[in-house]
Design a protein around this motif. Structure first.
Motif, PDB file in Angstrom:
ATOM      1  N   VAL A  69      42.403  44.260  43.914  1.00 18.68           N
ATOM      2  CA  VAL A  69      40.361  44.843  43.849  1.00 18.68           C
ATOM      3  C   VAL A  69      39.996  43.074  43.718  1.00 18.68           C
ATOM      4  CG1 VAL A  69      40.447  47.028  45.056  1.00 18.68           C
ATOM      5  CG2 VAL A  69      40.871  46.268  42.513  1.00 18.68           C
ATOM      6  N   LYS A  70      40.719  42.569  42.369  1.00 20.23           N
ATOM      7  CA  LYS A  70      39.975  41.643  41.700  1.00 20.23           C
ATOM      8  C   LYS A  70      40.190  40.465  42.047  1.00 20.23           C
ATOM      9  CE  LYS A  70      44.476  39.387  39.968  1.00 20.23           C
ATOM     10  NZ  LYS A  70      45.345  38.927  38.562  1.00 20.23           N
ATOM     11  N   VAL A  75      36.283  43.000  37.608  1.00 18.23           N
ATOM     12  CA  VAL A  75      36.048  44.506  38.187  1.00 18.23           C
ATOM     13  C   VAL A  75      36.409  45.145  36.873  1.00 18.23           C
ATOM     14  CG1 VAL A  75      38.211  46.950  37.798  1.00 18.23           C
ATOM     15  CG2 VAL A  75      38.041  44.442  39.682  1.00 18.23           C
ATOM     16  N   GLU A  76      35.450  46.703  36.137  1.00 16.09           N
ATOM     17  CA  GLU A  76      35.096  46.715  35.160  1.00 16.09           C
ATOM     18  C   GLU A  76      35.522  47.949  34.925  1.00 16.09           C
ATOM     19  OE1 GLU A  76      31.219  48.994  34.908  1.00 16.09           O
ATOM     20  OE2 GLU A  76      30.081  47.162  33.904  1.00 16.09           O
ATOM     21  N   TYR A  91      32.935  47.717  40.392  1.00 15.04           N
ATOM     22  CA  TYR A  91      32.616  46.246  39.714  1.00 15.04           C
ATOM     23  C   TYR A  91      31.667  45.850  39.067  1.00 15.04           C
ATOM     24  CZ  TYR A  91      36.109  44.911  43.416  1.00 15.04           C
ATOM     25  OH  TYR A  91      36.881  44.701  44.529  1.00 15.04           O
ATOM     26  N   ARG A  92      31.361  44.496  37.983  1.00 13.33           N
ATOM     27  CA  ARG A  92      30.861  44.191  36.735  1.00 13.33           C
ATOM     28  C   ARG A  92      28.696  44.118  38.341  1.00 13.33           C
ATOM     29  NH1 ARG A  92      31.319  43.308  32.446  1.00 13.33           N
ATOM     30  NH2 ARG A  92      33.552  42.363  32.393  1.00 13.33           N
ATOM     31  N   PHE A  93      29.025  43.606  39.253  1.00 10.76           N
ATOM     32  CA  PHE A  93      28.458  43.682  39.596  1.00 10.76           C
ATOM     33  C   PHE A  93      28.552  43.936  41.690  1.00 10.76           C
ATOM     34  CE2 PHE A  93      28.442  39.666  36.848  1.00 10.76           C
ATOM     35  CZ  PHE A  93      27.347  40.036  35.757  1.00 10.76           C
ATOM     36  N   GLU A  94      27.296  44.408  41.513  1.00 11.94           N
ATOM     37  CA  GLU A  94      26.886  45.240  43.088  1.00 11.94           C
ATOM     38  C   GLU A  94      27.627  44.553  43.911  1.00 11.94           C
ATOM     39  OE1 GLU A  94      23.334  46.472  46.522  1.00 11.94           O
ATOM     40  OE2 GLU A  94      23.395  47.595  44.222  1.00 11.94           O
ATOM     41  N   ASP A  95      27.803  42.607  44.765  1.00  8.45           N
ATOM     42  CA  ASP A  95      28.162  41.172  45.233  1.00  8.45           C
ATOM     43  C   ASP A  95      30.005  42.056  44.947  1.00  8.45           C
ATOM     44  OD1 ASP A  95      27.682  39.594  46.886  1.00  8.45           O
ATOM     45  OD2 ASP A  95      28.971  38.951  45.292  1.00  8.45           O
TER      46      ASP A  95
END
Length: 687
Positions: A69-70, A75-76, A91-95
C-alpha cells in the motif's frame, strides 16, 4: 482493419470484462463486511480504505501489506485487527487512497505461503475496538538478548540429540532431554534419590552464574530440561509441580521466537512473546498459580517492527522456526508452603482432611473459576487417555451428519478428538475445542481444527450450514452461560441451517430401560457376586473419590455436614442424585469407570491446560513443567497403588430442560428432540 487496432480493441474488451469481475467481487466483499462485521463502506472516495482478504486472519503479514500500500502515497496508519481477514489503511491524502483503490483491486499478493486477492473499498474512518491489555503476571520477568549469538550456538551444540538414554525421550509433540534429574512422566515428578550420572552441561554454568550475579536467582539450579519444538508444535497450559521444584524457574529460548500464553484461573490471559536468546524468569504467582503453554501453530501474532505505522494495533505474523528451550529448576526437598494452597500439591497432600469440593457459582467470576479448574484443566490433563476411549461415533449423530447435503459447511463446536469430523467426507468440516491438547490430536489426524471457546467462536455470523455440539453444554455451570452457548450456535448458522445438541441426562433410566451407563455397573456388580468373596466386598471396585478419605470412617450424617452447600462427587455408574455434580475420571491405563459419552470441555474465555497420562511413559501434554490440576489428587485403591483422579463439573439435564433452554434463544425452532442412551438431544433449525 489494421492488426494492431484489432489487438487493442480485444485487449480493451478483456480489460472491461476483468474490471466487471473485480467490481462484482468488490461489491460482494463490501456486503460481507457489512453483514458479518458491521463495517459500512462508501462509494465516495475518502482517505481510508478497508482491504478485504488483507488481514492477519488469512495469513497476510503486516510487512507485506504495508509494502503493497505504501507505493501509492504516504500511509498515515495501517490497522490490522487480530484474527480478522481484513485491514484498514489510511493515507495522508485522498489521492493516495484513490490510486490504491484503482491499482490494487483484484490484484494478488504472495505473503509467505499464502496467495490472496485484494478487494478494496472506501470507508469514512478506520475504527477498531482495542482489547484491554493485561499486564504481566506478578513475578514474571522477561530479559531480552540475555545470551549472545556465540553463547546460543554453544548451548545448542551442547545438546547431543544423537545419543539416547533414559533421560532423553521422543515425545509425541516434541523432543526432550533431562540433565541433573530426570522428570518422570509416569508420576509427574522427579525421583530425588536418583540423580543422573552427568550434571548440567558446562556450557550452562556461565549463563547461570550471570543469573546469580544479576539477582535473578538465589541458588544455582540442579535440574535442566531441554525441549525442542519444530514449527507447529507446542505444549498445553500447565503449572510446574510445586512439590518437585523450588520457586524460581528459568526458561531460555534459543533458535526461534514463540508466543507463550499465561492464564490466571479467573480467565485473564497474557500472551508473552519470547524472542530468540531471551530469558523468562517465573517467580511467585506467575510460577505457582498461572498456567503457561504454547499453542501448536506455525505462525504467531507478534508486535510489528515498524511501530510508526498504525501504532495502536501494530501486530504482524511471525513464522515459527525450530525453538529449543532450556528450563532450569532447583529440586525441592521439603514440602512446598507457598501462598497458593488451592494450587499446591504439597499443601493438599499434608492435610488430614480431604479438600472441600467447590460450591455452585454465584456470579460470572465464580463460574469461570469453576470451569477452569474442573473442566478446562482436566480435559487438557486427560486428553491422551480421553481420546483413546473416544473412537466410535454414535449412530444417531452419524445419521444427522449423513443427512446433510453434499458440500455443506459443518462446524463441530467442542470436537474433542475429532471423531465426528470424518464421518461424512462430502461435507466441508471444521472443528474447534477449548482444549489445545485435544486440538493437537485432531490436527495430527489431518482435520481442520482450532482452539476456541464455545461462547465466542471466531467464525463469521451465518457462515455454517450445520453445527453439532456433542456433550459440551452440560459443562457450563450457570443457566446464563448454557444459554449463551446455544445462542452462539444459532449465530453461526445460516438461515435454514441445523444444529444438533447432546447433553447428559439426569434420567439414566427412561421408559423402564436403563442406559448403558447403568447397565455396565450392573454387569460388573453381577460378575463380582459370582466370585467367592465376602458379601461386604461385593461392591463395585471403583476407586474412592479424592474427596473421601478411605482411612477415616464417617457415618452418612457426618459426611453430609462436610459437603453441605457444595457440589457432590458422583459415584460412577450409579443414578444421579443431583443435577450439578463432579464426575471422577480415573487416569489409569486400564478400563475405567464413569467415562460417559463426552467430548466437551468448553467454557467462557478464561479458556484450557497440562498433559498427563500416568499409564504412559510419554506425555501428550504433561511435561516437567506441569503438575496435576488442584483437583487431580491421588486416590488410594486396593493393593496400595495410587492413580490420579480428576473431577469434571457437569450439569445433567432433566427431561424437557434442553428444549426449554433452546426456546429462549431467538431465531431458532426445535425441530425435534429425543433420548439417546442417557443423553437428551435436540435438532434445531434457524428461522
Amino acid at each position: 482493419m489494421d492488426c494492431d487496432v484489432v489487438n487493442n480493441m480485444n485487449a480493451a474488451t478483456r480489460r472491461t470484462k476483468e474490471d466487471k469481475k473485480v467490481l462484482k467481487k468488490q461489491q460482494k466483499a463490501s456486503h460481507t463486511l457489512l453483514k458479518h462485521e458491521g463495517i459500512s463502506t462508501t462509494p465516495q472516495p475518502t482517505k481510508s480504505l478497508v482491504v478485504a482478504n488483507g488481514g492477519l486472519g488469512n495469513g497476510v503479514s503486516r510487512e507485506d501489506l504495508f509494502a503493497a500500500v505504501k507505493q501509492f502515497g504516504d500511509v498515515e496508519s495501517l490497522l490490522m485487527p487480530p484474527q480478522k481477514p481484513y485491514a484498514f489503511v489510511t493515507y495522508r491524502f485522498e489521492d493516495g487512497a484513490r490510486k490504491a483503490h484503482a491499482q490494487l483491486n483484484g490484484q494478488k499478493l504472495q505473503s509467505g505461503e499464502n496467495s490472496v486477492t485484494f478487494y478494496l473499498s472506501y470507508v469514512d474512518s478506520a475504527k477498531h475496538r482495542e482489547e484491554a491489555l493485561v499486564g504481566f503476571p506478578e513475578g514474571l520477568t522477561l530479559v531480552e538478548d540475555f545470551v549472545s549469538l556465540e553463547e546460543e550456538a554453544l548451548l545448542l551444540a551442547a545438546v547431543d540429540w544423537s545419543t539416547s538414554n533414559e533421560a532423553q525421550k521422543a515425545l509425541k509433540h516434541r523432543r526432550v532431554k533431562h540433565y541433573g534429574f530426570e522428570f518422570r512422566y509416569d508420576n509427574n515428578n522427579v525421583d530425588k534419590d536418583k540423580p543422573l550420572p552427568a550434571g548440567l552441561p558446562d556450557e550452562c554454568l556461565r549463563v547461570l552464574q550471570r543469573c546469580l550475579q544479576d539477582g535473578l536467582i538465589n541458588v544455582l539450579p540442579d535440574q535442566l530440561t531441554v525441549n525442542q519444538y519444530e514449527s507447529g508444535q507446542g505444549i498445553p497450559p500447565h503449572v510446574d509441580t510445586h512439590s518437585a521444584f523450588e520457586d524460581t524457574i528459568l526458561s531460555l529460548s534459543l533458535g526461534a521466537k514463540a508466543v507463550m500464553e499465561f492464564r490466571h484461573p479467573d480467565g485473564r490471559a497474557v500472551p508473552v512473546v519470547l524472542p530468540e536468546r531471551s530469558l523468562l524468569v517465573m517467580k511467585g504467582e506467575s510460577r505457582y498459580l498461572w498456567t503457561h503453554g504454547i499453542t501448536p501453530r506455525k505462525f504467531d501474532l507478534v508486535p510489528a517492527c515498524e511501530p510508526d505505522v498504525g501504532s495502536n494495533s501494530g501486530l504482524t505474523l511471525s513464522k515459527r522456526g525450530t525453538r529449543t528451550s532450556f528450563t532450569f529448576r532447583k529440586i525441592r526437598y521439603e514440602p512446598c508452603c507457598c501462598a497458593f494452597p488451592s494450587a499446591c500439591d504439597s499443601q493438599e497432600g499434608t492435610s488430614p482432611y480431604p479438600s472441600p469440593s467447590p460450591s455452585l457459582p454465584r456470579c460470572h467470576a465464580d463460574a469461570t473459576l469453576l470451569e477452569e479448574e474442573y473442566v478446562h484443566r482436566v480435559y487438557d490433563a486427560i486428553a491422551s487417555h480421553f481420546s483413546r476411549t473416544r473412537h466410535t461415533p454414535w449412530p444417531q449423530v452419524c445419521h444427522f451428519l449423513s443427512s446433510l447435503p453434499p458440500g455443506s459447511v459443518l462446524v463441530d463446536v467442542g470436537c474433542g478428538n475429532g471423531k465426528y469430523l470424518g464421518v461424512n467426507p462430502q461435507l466441508i468440516t471444521v472443528g474447534c475445542d477449548r482444549s489445545s491438547a485435544l486440538v493437537q490430536i485432531c490436527a495430527e489426524r489431518g482435520f481442520q481444527v482450532f482452539v476456541s471457546d464455545a461462547l465466542s467462536v471466531p467464525l463469521r455470523t451465518a457462515s455454517c450450514d450445520a453445527c453439532i455440539s456433542i456433550a459440551v453444554i452440560h459443562h457450563f455451570s450457570t443457566l446464563k452461560r448454557r444459554l449463551a452457548a446455544v445462542r452462539e450456535l444459532v449465530r453461526l448458522l445460516k438461515p435454514g441451517g441445523q444444529a444438533l445438541i447432546y447433553v447428559w441426562a439426569y434420567e439414566q433410566e427412561y421408559n423402564k430401560q436403563k442406559s448403558k451407563y447403568l447397565k455396565d455397573h450392573d454387569k460388573q456388580h453381577n460378575e463380582e457376586k459370582s466370585k467367592d468373596t465376602p458379601e461386604e466386598s461385593q461392591e463395585s471396585h471403583e476407586e474412592p473419590s479424592v474427596f473421601i478419605t478411605s482411612h477415616v470412617e464417617r457415618d452418612v450424617k457426618d459426611a453430609s455436614k462436610m459437603t453441605e452447600g457444595r457440589l457432590s462427587v458422583h459415584t460412577n455408574r450409579t443414578a444421579f442424585n443431583s443435577q450439578d455434580l463432579l464426575v471422577p475420571w480415573h487416569l489409569k491405563g486400564r478400563k475405567t469407570h464413569g467415562e460417559e459419552e463426552s467430548s466437551g470441555r468448553f467454557s467462557s474465555r478464561g479458556e484450557p491446560s497440562p498433559d498427563l497420562d500416568s499409564s504412559m511413559s510419554s506425555d501428550t501434554t504433561n511435561s516437567p513443567d506441569s503438575k496435576c490440576s488442584p483437583s487431580d489428587n491421588l486416590s488410594q485403591i486396593p493393593g496400595g497403588s495410587s492413580v490420579p483422579v480428576f473431577h469434571r463439573y457437569y450439569h445433567v439435564f432433566q427431561q424437557g430442560e434442553l428444549e426449554q433452554l433452546c426456546t429462549q434463544a431467538t431465531g431458532i425452532k426445535v425441530q425435534h428432540s429425543y433420548y439417546d442412551q442417557g443423553n437428551w438431544c435436540v435438532v434445531l433449525q434457524k428461522e
